[in-house]
Write an enzyme that holds these catalytic residues in place. Structure first.
Site, short mmCIF file in Angstrom:
data_model
loop_
_atom_site.label_atom_id
_atom_site.label_comp_id
_atom_site.label_asym_id
_atom_site.label_seq_id
_atom_site.Cartn_x
_atom_site.Cartn_y
_atom_site.Cartn_z
N LYS A 58 0.85 -1.20 0.00
CA LYS A 58 0.00 0.00 0.00
C LYS A 58 0.88 1.25 0.00
CE LYS A 58 -1.77 2.60 3.08
NZ LYS A 58 -1.63 3.90 2.38
N GLU B 259 9.94 0.77 10.70
CA GLU B 259 10.95 1.81 10.49
C GLU B 259 10.23 3.13 10.70
OE1 GLU B 259 12.70 4.61 9.29
OE2 GLU B 259 12.90 3.87 7.23
N CYS C 133 13.37 10.44 7.47
CA CYS C 133 13.32 9.90 8.84
C CYS C 133 14.67 10.00 9.53
CB CYS C 133 12.83 8.46 8.81
SG CYS C 133 13.67 7.46 7.58
N GLU D 298 9.87 15.06 16.09
CA GLU D 298 10.22 15.01 14.68
C GLU D 298 9.38 16.05 13.93
OE1 GLU D 298 9.05 11.50 12.29
OE2 GLU D 298 11.10 11.51 11.58
P1 NAI Z 1 1.58 7.84 8.75
O1 NAI Z 1 2.36 6.94 9.63
O2 NAI Z 1 0.15 8.09 9.06
O3 NAI Z 1 1.65 7.28 7.23
C1 NAI Z 1 2.58 6.32 6.75
C2 NAI Z 1 1.83 5.21 6.03
O4 NAI Z 1 1.00 4.51 6.97
C3 NAI Z 1 0.87 5.70 4.94
O5 NAI Z 1 0.88 4.77 3.88
C4 NAI Z 1 -0.47 5.68 5.64
O6 NAI Z 1 -1.56 5.54 4.77
C5 NAI Z 1 -0.34 4.45 6.51
N1 NAI Z 1 -1.24 4.41 7.69
C6 NAI Z 1 -1.78 5.44 8.36
N2 NAI Z 1 -2.52 4.99 9.39
C7 NAI Z 1 -2.44 3.64 9.37
C8 NAI Z 1 -2.98 2.60 10.18
N3 NAI Z 1 -3.75 2.85 11.22
N4 NAI Z 1 -2.67 1.31 9.87
C9 NAI Z 1 -1.86 1.03 8.84
N5 NAI Z 1 -1.35 1.97 8.03
C10 NAI Z 1 -1.62 3.26 8.29
O7 NAI Z 1 2.38 9.20 8.65
P2 NAI Z 1 1.79 10.65 8.24
O8 NAI Z 1 0.49 10.87 8.95
O9 NAI Z 1 1.81 10.72 6.77
O10 NAI Z 1 2.89 11.64 8.82
C11 NAI Z 1 2.88 12.03 10.19
C12 NAI Z 1 4.29 12.12 10.72
O11 NAI Z 1 4.91 10.86 10.70
C13 NAI Z 1 5.23 12.99 9.90
O12 NAI Z 1 5.11 14.34 10.25
C14 NAI Z 1 6.57 12.41 10.26
O13 NAI Z 1 7.00 12.96 11.48
C15 NAI Z 1 6.29 10.95 10.47
N6 NAI Z 1 6.65 10.14 9.29
C16 NAI Z 1 7.81 9.40 9.31
C17 NAI Z 1 8.20 8.69 8.20
C18 NAI Z 1 9.44 7.90 8.18
O14 NAI Z 1 10.03 7.71 7.13
N7 NAI Z 1 9.89 7.34 9.27
C19 NAI Z 1 7.43 8.71 6.95
C20 NAI Z 1 6.19 9.47 7.06
C21 NAI Z 1 5.86 10.16 8.18
#
Ligand code: NAI
Ligand code: MG
Length: 491
Positions: free
Chosen positions: A195, A269, A303, A400
């Site tokens: 996804k 991660e 990240c 972050e």
């Molecule tokens: P998120 O963790 O919500 O999104 C990442 C992925 O998880 C997306 O594909 C999303 O659709 C999916 N997702 C969201 N809720 C889920 C659930 N309950 N179960 C399974 N999958 C789910 O991150 P978001 O809201 O885009 O960003 C929020 C913060 O997260 C950012 O400001 C940043 O600080 C952090 N982040 C860190 C990342 C990294 O590479 N470690 C990447 C993206 C965000």
């Protein structure tokens, strides 16, 4: 800049040194109006859909599917069938051929993918062209090499594929994260339901075309677009044997709670708040480049970004002065312009989050610096930002931000640098700048971070394992270590 004396009237000295726009052409990308879900090698009409946009212009690029729990179920069934009907029992040397093909097709079509990545995600074309695409292809090449050597990677342990892998990826490196996930999974003989993030589905959908071109058997890779609800349905599905997640720490924690006791394998991660530590004996100009690359690369949507700069007190002033000067030369704007250094913020939601944390930094008493730059009117933008006078307890030093925002702190001794650097719930990466090799090794041993860069930053290689400590998650991607989460070992 001082006025250059013209010796003759026709001397070729320009009056103005600003860059002309140098846009990359969009013509290489042929977008469809609507995209379905890619399941069992076919495009399936979604029951729900949404618009995906370009964050630099807010223009609608295409309509894509919002996968439902039923769609996820269909995709998992397709992946299971492909696993059982041949893929998992294919000799590794045969699986490798598909991975090599995918890698080569990505190289051949890299310009098309780079343009689309910048269009849908907002990152500068020079980054998608020079970093994301070469690394994505390199991951497939690298894991193609492992596919027939698993017995050597894990001698006497009889490695076997796990089954169906559910993979959930973020929006900061869409195609690269897809490659980090899919390449090792296939090399080990698993099948996949992936996804993409809701804001950046397009390169994953174009990748389905690559899978067809490579004649990968139907169902081995399935792509189901949608938001967090689609991701949650994939996590919950009883037919999935392994979940690989990259994203926020909050969602990572929720997934871990959900999977407790189910026997599903899990790698996470998550976020980071990396320390970039600059000692007074380092090559200062080189360190400034590393600091800029550490936090402004990909708009800070990284990240492992070096978001906390620790400057040794003796060089604090010249370092901050050089850094501010360097910031003035960063060009912010159109992601498709080849001269752009800092592109668009990925989404309105992320922009709001950056603004909230920056406001908190100002309220708590930090001093803000932003170079003069004109931001485009449409789209989501944030100027490169440096905070000085930052205390360790401030939100901007703890949370972050995931944007182009650097917090500068100071230290006197190596011991103090280590203590402050480790004062974070995260532990993904760190950087050390010094000319002393012994100090690099001493620091690397003491820093609680999965990756420690010395006199460089944000350097990636498929052969090197990547992953975190503490709230940055667990499990490793890349290298030999990256195979293990996709294998079980027969006794
Ligand atoms: P998120 O963790 O919500 O999104 C990442 C992925 O998880 C997306 O594909 C999303 O659709 C999916 N997702 C969201 N809720 C889920 C659930 N309950 N179960 C399974 N999958 C789910 O991150 P978001 O809201 O885009 O960003 C929020 C913060 O997260 C950012 O400001 C940043 O600080 C952090 N982040 C860190 C990342 C990294 O590479 N470690 C990447 C993206 C965000
Ligand atoms: Mg979220």
């Amino acid at each position: 800049m001082t006025e250059i004396q013209r010796k003759h009237d026709r001397a070729p000295v320009p009056k103005d040194w600003t860059y002309e726009p140098a846009p990359e052409s969009r013509d290489v990308v042929k977008l469809r109006e609507r995209y379905g879900l890619f399941i069992g090698g076919q495009w399936i009409e979604p029951s729900e859909s949404y618009e995906t946009i370009s964050p630099s212009s807010e223009e609608v690029l295409a309509i894509v599917g919002q996968g439902t729990a039923k769609d996820v179920d269909t995709a998992v069934a397709a992946a299971r069938a492909a696993f059982e009907n041949g893929w998992s029992s294919l000799p590794g040397s045969e699986r490798a051929k598909y991975l090599f093909r995918i890698a080569r097709i990505l190289q051949e079509r890299s310009r098309e993918f780079a343009v689309l990545e910048s269009l849908n995600g907002g990152k500068p074309i020079k980054e998608s062209r020079d970093v994301d695409l070469p690394l994505a292809a390199a991951h497939f090449f690298y894991y193609a090499g492992w596919a027939d050597k698993l017995e050597y990677a894990f001698p006497n342990r009889r490695p076997r594929p796990v089954g169906v892998a559910g993979q959930i990826i973020p929006w900061n490196f869409p195609l690269l994260m897809l490659s980090w996930k899919i390449a090792p999974a296939l090399a080990c003989g698993n099948t996949v339901v992936l996804k993409p993030a809701e804001t950046t589905p397009l390169t994953a959908l174009l990748f389905c075309d690559v899978l067809r071109q490579a004649e990968l058997p139907p169902g081995v890779v399935n792509i189901v677009t949608g938001d967090g609800r689609t991701g949650a349905a994939l996590v919950e599905h009883p037919g999935v044997d392994k979940i690989a997640f990259t994203g926020s720490t909050d969602v990572g924690k929720a997934i871990q709670r959900q999977l407790a006791g189910t026997g599903k394998k899990l790698t996470l991660e998550l976020g980071g708040k990396a320390a970039n530590i600059v000692f007074d004996d380092c090559a200062l100009d080189q360190a400034v480049e590393g600091i800029v690359n550490g936090i402004y690369f990909n708009q800070g949507h990284v990240c492992c970004a070096g978001s906390r700069l620790f400057a040794q007190e003796s060089i604090y002033e010249p370092l901050v002065e050089k850094l501010k000067k360097r910031l003035e030369t960063l060009r912010v704007g159109d992601p498709l312009d080849k001269n752009t250094d800092v592109g668009a913020i990925n989404s309105r939601m992320q922009l709001d989050r950056i603004k909230e944390l920056v406001a908190a930094g100002q309220e708590e008493g930090a001093e803000i610096y932003q170079p003069p730059c004109v931001l485009p009117e449409k789209g989501y933008w944030f100027a490169p930002t440096v905070f000085t006078n930052v205390a360790q307890s401030y939100r901007i030093a703890q949370e972050e931000i995931f944007g182009p925002v650097l917090s500068v702190l100071t230290f006197r001794t190596p011991e103090e640098a280590v203590e402050k650097a480790n004062n974070t719930p995260y532990g993904l990466s760190a950087g050390v700048w010094t000319e002393k090799g012994s100090r690099i090794l001493w620091m690397a041993n003491k820093l609680r971070a999965g990756v420690v860069w010395a006199n460089t930053f944000n350097r990636f290689d498929p052969t090197s394992p990547f992953g975190g400590y503490k709230e940055s998650g667990f499990g490793r991607e890349g290298g030999l270590h990256g195979l293990e989460p996709y294998l079980r070992f027969e006794e």
